[in-house]
Design an enzyme around this catalytic site. Structure first.
Site, mmCIF file in Angstrom:
data_model
loop_
_atom_site.group_PDB
_atom_site.id
_atom_site.type_symbol
_atom_site.label_atom_id
_atom_site.label_comp_id
_atom_site.label_asym_id
_atom_site.label_seq_id
_atom_site.Cartn_x
_atom_site.Cartn_y
_atom_site.Cartn_z
ATOM 1 N N ASP A 171 -4.517 9.003 -5.886
ATOM 2 C CA ASP A 171 -4.213 8.638 -4.509
ATOM 3 C C ASP A 171 -5.433 8.835 -3.620
ATOM 4 O O ASP A 171 -5.788 7.973 -2.803
ATOM 5 C CB ASP A 171 -3.043 9.486 -4.014
ATOM 6 C CG ASP A 171 -2.445 8.982 -2.712
ATOM 7 O OD1 ASP A 171 -2.534 7.771 -2.445
ATOM 8 O OD2 ASP A 171 -1.869 9.797 -1.982
ATOM 9 N N HIS A 254 -3.156 0.457 -1.558
ATOM 10 C CA HIS A 254 -1.784 0.892 -1.309
ATOM 11 C C HIS A 254 -0.820 -0.289 -1.186
ATOM 12 O O HIS A 254 0.363 -0.160 -1.514
ATOM 13 C CB HIS A 254 -1.718 1.785 -0.070
ATOM 14 C CG HIS A 254 -1.980 3.225 -0.367
ATOM 15 N ND1 HIS A 254 -3.249 3.722 -0.571
ATOM 16 C CD2 HIS A 254 -1.127 4.269 -0.540
ATOM 17 C CE1 HIS A 254 -3.175 5.020 -0.829
ATOM 18 N NE2 HIS A 254 -1.902 5.371 -0.832
ATOM 19 N N HIS A 257 0.072 -0.991 -4.658
ATOM 20 C CA HIS A 257 1.068 0.012 -5.064
ATOM 21 C C HIS A 257 2.456 -0.390 -4.602
ATOM 22 O O HIS A 257 3.431 -0.359 -5.371
ATOM 23 C CB HIS A 257 0.721 1.381 -4.473
ATOM 24 C CG HIS A 257 1.886 2.333 -4.447
ATOM 25 N ND1 HIS A 257 2.824 2.326 -3.421
ATOM 26 C CD2 HIS A 257 2.293 3.293 -5.320
ATOM 27 C CE1 HIS A 257 3.748 3.238 -3.671
ATOM 28 N NE2 HIS A 257 3.446 3.833 -4.818
ATOM 29 N N HIS A 271 3.170 7.955 -7.660
ATOM 30 C CA HIS A 271 2.520 7.215 -6.567
ATOM 31 C C HIS A 271 1.032 7.042 -6.851
ATOM 32 O O HIS A 271 0.493 5.927 -6.789
ATOM 33 C CB HIS A 271 2.734 7.985 -5.254
ATOM 34 C CG HIS A 271 1.992 7.416 -4.084
ATOM 35 N ND1 HIS A 271 2.468 6.363 -3.347
ATOM 36 C CD2 HIS A 271 0.800 7.769 -3.525
ATOM 37 C CE1 HIS A 271 1.605 6.077 -2.379
ATOM 38 N NE2 HIS A 271 0.587 6.915 -2.455
#
Length: 366
Positions: A171, A254, A257, A271
């Site tokens: 992340d 992101h 994602h 995540h």
């Protein structure tokens, strides 16, 4: 555009600091609602309650469900209101913390963010990522206030499953690339302004810290050890990444994602694992040179992060509905539109497939 930089009230990190929570939070209120899942509560409830009791603060402990959903926020907010809690403590991973942040806003009370894993940059932000009860990304909730206190006990971080720690590296690794893309395009950051130079540099410091310390830190955490590299990477995963993404901005990684969460087979991936695939996709999308992309793939493998679609559960990319992933990543309002060029679903799908092929080649050669 106005330049905006925001941050939590205070940040405390170190070995065994959870026992001192009362001394750091005593100015915030008189009654704390402590929220966490059953595993987290078995680790932190006693020291946290004792730490609050030492400062004359009452506690109510409540178990958190599996998802940071609108329904869970409403349930916990009702419990806090009934108890008269004027502090909400979110303990655990990103979803528990995001729920606690939303509850604090709903009830207009103070918030303490207490991550027990260094797996996301959620602890410092004024943002909750809201999922459906089934685990699909739904929306971002932007809050008017940041956590009043972020408290990170690195003894807990080091003894948590190593996968959480490496997920946090995945992340955090995205922070610099996304913040830099947003900076180059003068995009709006997550707090409604343009990135300051400070936020841009914090994103870079996050990346540099990970490259210097991540592999050593992973080995330490595998042995439940707290070392200076563990402290450095915990700070990068939590504080640097949190400030960097929020005041610097997000971009393609992101958004990819979020698109990947549309596929049920990715739901077991964390995540950060999905974000790492998103980061490699962003690098291909932006046209970074081969040597640099290969270097990042090799670093990811050394840090035990997935670099292929199969690594996050998509065993047959040829038959997977990557078109729906790309469409979701490019939805209106998604952060992929902070890239300094126009992005289309076709471009995202092609970059995703290319990044997967590069990752497969590197994995086979390793």
């Amino acid at each position: 555009m106005t330049y905006v930089f925001e941050a939590p009230g205070s940040y405390v990190q170190g070995r065994d600091v959870s026992a001192a929570i009362g001394s750091h939070a005593e100015s915030l209120g008189d009654h704390a609602l402590v929220l966490g899942d059953d595993v987290v509560l078995s680790l932190v409830a006693d020291p946290v309650e004792e730490g609050f009791r030492d400062r004359g603060i009452e506690t109510t402990v409540e178990e958190f469900g599996e998802e940071s959903s609108e329904e869970e926020v409403a349930r916990i907010a009702g419990i806090g209101a009934d108890a008269g809690a004027d502090i909400v403590v979110g303990a655990g991973g990103g979803k528990a913390l995001d729920t606690a942040k939303a509850v604090a806003i709903e009830n207009d009370v103070a918030m303490v963010s207490m991550p027990t894993i260094a797996s996301t940059d959620a602890p410092t932000s004024a943002l909750s990522v809201i999922y459906t009860p089934e685990g699909e990304f739904e929306e971002y909730w932007f809050h008017e206030r940041h956590p009043d206190l972020v408290l990170v006990d690195t003894a807990l971080v080091a003894t948590a499953p190593t996968r959480f720690f490496t997920s946090g590296i995945g992340d955090a690794l995205a922070t610099w690339f996304e913040a830099d893309a947003a900076y180059r395009s003068s995009a709006e950051n997550m707090v409604g302004g343009r990135s300051t130079r400070a936020a841009h540099r914090l994103g870079r410091l996050c990346y540099e810290t990970l490259r210097e310390h991540a592999v050593s830190a992973v080995h330490a955490v595998e042995n439940d050890a707290v070392t200076e590299s563990v402290e450095a990477v915990t700070e990068a995963n939590t504080l640097l990444s949190g400030l960097g993404f929020e005041s610097g901005g997000l971009a393609a990684a992101h958004a990819v994602h979020n698109g990947l969460t549309q596929l049920e087979e990715t739901h077991h991936a964390t995540h950060g694992e999905k974000v790492n695939v998103g980061t490699l996709t962003q690098l291909v999308l932006e046209g970074h040179d081969d040597a640099f992309v290969e270097e990042l793939i090799e670093f990811s493998l050394a840090a035990d992060l997935p670099v292929t679609l199969s690594g996050i559960g998509i065993d047959d990319p040829e038959s997977a509905d990557l078109g729906s992933v790309a469409e979701a990543a490019c939805a209106g309002g998604e952060t992929i539109h902070n890239e300094p060029f126009e992005v289309t679903p076709a471009m995202v799908e092609d970059a995703l497939r290319t990044a997967d092929a590069l990752g497969r080649d590197a994995s086979e050669a390793a």
